[in-house]
Design a protein around this motif. Structure first.
Motif, PDB file in Angstrom:
ATOM      1  N   TRP A  53       0.816  -1.210   0.000  1.00 27.71           N
ATOM      2  CA  TRP A  53       0.000   0.000   0.000  1.00 27.71           C
ATOM      3  C   TRP A  53       0.853   1.266   0.000  1.00 27.71           C
ATOM      4  CZ3 TRP A  53      -4.451  -0.343  -1.874  1.00 27.71           C
ATOM      5  CH2 TRP A  53      -5.260  -1.467  -1.665  1.00 27.71           C
ATOM      6  N   LEU A  54       2.026   1.222   0.610  1.00 24.95           N
ATOM      7  CA  LEU A  54       2.920   2.373   0.532  1.00 24.95           C
ATOM      8  C   LEU A  54       3.348   2.626  -0.916  1.00 24.95           C
ATOM      9  CD1 LEU A  54       5.164   1.792   3.675  1.00 24.95           C
ATOM     10  CD2 LEU A  54       3.619   3.724   3.298  1.00 24.95           C
ATOM     11  N   PHE A  55       3.551   1.543  -1.658  1.00 21.12           N
ATOM     12  CA  PHE A  55       3.909   1.684  -3.069  1.00 21.12           C
ATOM     13  C   PHE A  55       2.709   2.122  -3.912  1.00 21.12           C
ATOM     14  CE2 PHE A  55       4.139  -0.223  -7.326  1.00 21.12           C
ATOM     15  CZ  PHE A  55       5.281   0.384  -7.808  1.00 21.12           C
ATOM     16  N   THR A  56       1.545   1.507  -3.668  1.00 24.56           N
ATOM     17  CA  THR A  56       0.358   1.770  -4.488  1.00 24.56           C
ATOM     18  C   THR A  56      -0.203   3.170  -4.253  1.00 24.56           C
ATOM     19  OG1 THR A  56      -0.202  -0.575  -4.467  1.00 24.56           O
ATOM     20  CG2 THR A  56      -1.958   0.951  -5.051  1.00 24.56           C
ATOM     21  N   LEU A  57      -0.283   3.582  -2.988  1.00 25.06           N
ATOM     22  CA  LEU A  57      -0.919   4.855  -2.667  1.00 25.06           C
ATOM     23  C   LEU A  57       0.028   6.043  -2.770  1.00 25.06           C
ATOM     24  CD1 LEU A  57      -3.060   3.766   0.428  1.00 25.06           C
ATOM     25  CD2 LEU A  57      -3.802   3.996  -1.962  1.00 25.06           C
ATOM     26  N   TYR A  58       1.300   5.815  -2.424  1.00 22.37           N
ATOM     27  CA  TYR A  58       2.226   6.947  -2.351  1.00 22.37           C
ATOM     28  C   TYR A  58       3.416   6.814  -3.303  1.00 22.37           C
ATOM     29  CZ  TYR A  58      -0.469   7.524   1.919  1.00 22.37           C
ATOM     30  OH  TYR A  58      -1.496   7.655   2.819  1.00 22.37           O
ATOM     31  N   GLY A  59       3.481   5.704  -4.040  1.00 22.66           N
ATOM     32  CA  GLY A  59       4.567   5.533  -4.995  1.00 22.66           C
ATOM     33  C   GLY A  59       5.922   5.354  -4.353  1.00 22.66           C
ATOM     34  N   LEU A  60       5.946   4.945  -3.084  1.00 21.11           N
ATOM     35  CA  LEU A  60       7.205   4.791  -2.369  1.00 21.11           C
ATOM     36  C   LEU A  60       7.874   3.480  -2.773  1.00 21.11           C
ATOM     37  CD1 LEU A  60       9.022   6.091  -0.220  1.00 21.11           C
ATOM     38  CD2 LEU A  60       7.751   4.822   1.521  1.00 21.11           C
TER      39      LEU A  60
END
Length: 293
Positions: A53-60
């Motif tokens: 979710w950190l990758f999906t929502l914030y592109g981290l």
């Protein structure tokens, strides 16, 4: 055929590193506290979803998000420990194992169903710009993401080893493993040591989960499978031997890969259980454990 076998073996070793990292987490908790937390796989699952979710929502980037995932799992670890495990610290070892195992099963079902409710049963995975990147050595392909997972696993293992050997807190943990009553008599706060060990186990589960989400797929039901793998690897390596546990994880991954290559992927899950039974019968202290006198 030889090149295909070596390629398959490399993939098995890279997967085995994740087995080893996950198993070191559960071995850390059990070795120090004698808490058999069979919800360890669900902590790994939460780490995977946190990274996703950190990758999906914030592109981290998933590798840059590891400190946040670890912090998240530390919070989860504190909550679970204070709510369910802290009252079992001074129970006799047999009761401690039995009670924590039952609590762990309950937590496993709760966390699995919460994840199912929040995120559905769909498989999820992280696809980055470098997910398909690889390099070749002597005709053997090494996926960059999985090699990075191996390197991070080794770094975590080295850091844990140095922490336990070089710091006062690490020495307090080792003293508690030897005899918690004697440790408490010389001024070591056993409850704090147990909490710290639970933290470390949860953090390692979070890192393993994040690496799984990058290399493979995650879903709410994955926890029990990873708990079983971790328990098998812990027994194979020998209780209390973290380096041996990590090596045992690599051996299990390589063995599964070899089995899948020669007799088919349907049997790769069976090999771990067969190894577990053989070790329990012929070498109950594990491959790298010391025989009790």
């Amino acid at each position: 055929m030889g090149e295909a076998f070596v390629q398959n073996l490399v993939f098995g070793i890279l997967l085995g590193a994740l087995y080893g990292l996950a198993a070191v987490g559960i071995a850390m908790v059990f070795g120090v506290t004698k808490f058999l937390n069979v919800a360890h796989g669900e902590l790994l699952m939460l780490g995977g979803y946190a990274c996703y979710w950190l990758f999906t929502l914030y592109g981290l980037d998933p590798f840059l998000s590891l400190p946040i995932v670890v912090l998240f799992l530390l919070v989860i670890g504190v909550v679970l420990y204070q709510l369910f495990f802290v009252r079992m610290v001074k129970l006799p070892t047999e009761e401690k194992i039995k009670n924590t195992m039952l609590v762990g099963f309950g937590l496993s079902l709760i966390l699995q169903n919460v994840a199912l409710l929040l995120w559905s049963a769909d498989d999820r995975g992280i696809t980055t710009s470098y997910s398909a990147a690889s390099f070749t050595i002597l005709g053997i392909r090494f996926p960059v993401v999985r090699v990075a997972g191996l390197v991070i696993s080794l770094v975590c293992l080295f850091a844990l080893h140095q922490f336990l050997r070089k710091t006062y807190t690490g020495k307090a943990i080792r003293a508690t493993v030897e005899d918690w009553e004697a440790a408490s008599l010389v001024g070591i706060d056993v409850k704090q040591v147990y909490l710290l060990s639970f933290w470390l186990g949860a953090a390692l589960a979070g890192v393993a989960g994040a690496l799984v989400s990058v290399s493979y797929s995650i879903d709410p039901s994955m926890g029990m499978g990873w708990t079983l793998k971790s328990l098998i690897v812990m027994v194979l390596g020998g209780l209390g031997n973290f380096i041996g546990t990590f090596i045992a994880g690599i051996l299990l991954g390589a063995t599964e890969s070899t089995t899948a290559f020669f007799i088919g992927g349907n049997y790769r899950q069976v090999v771990g259980l067969v190894l577990f039974l053989l070790i329990m019968v012929f070498r109950p202290q594990g491959l790298f454990g010391k025989k009790e006198k």
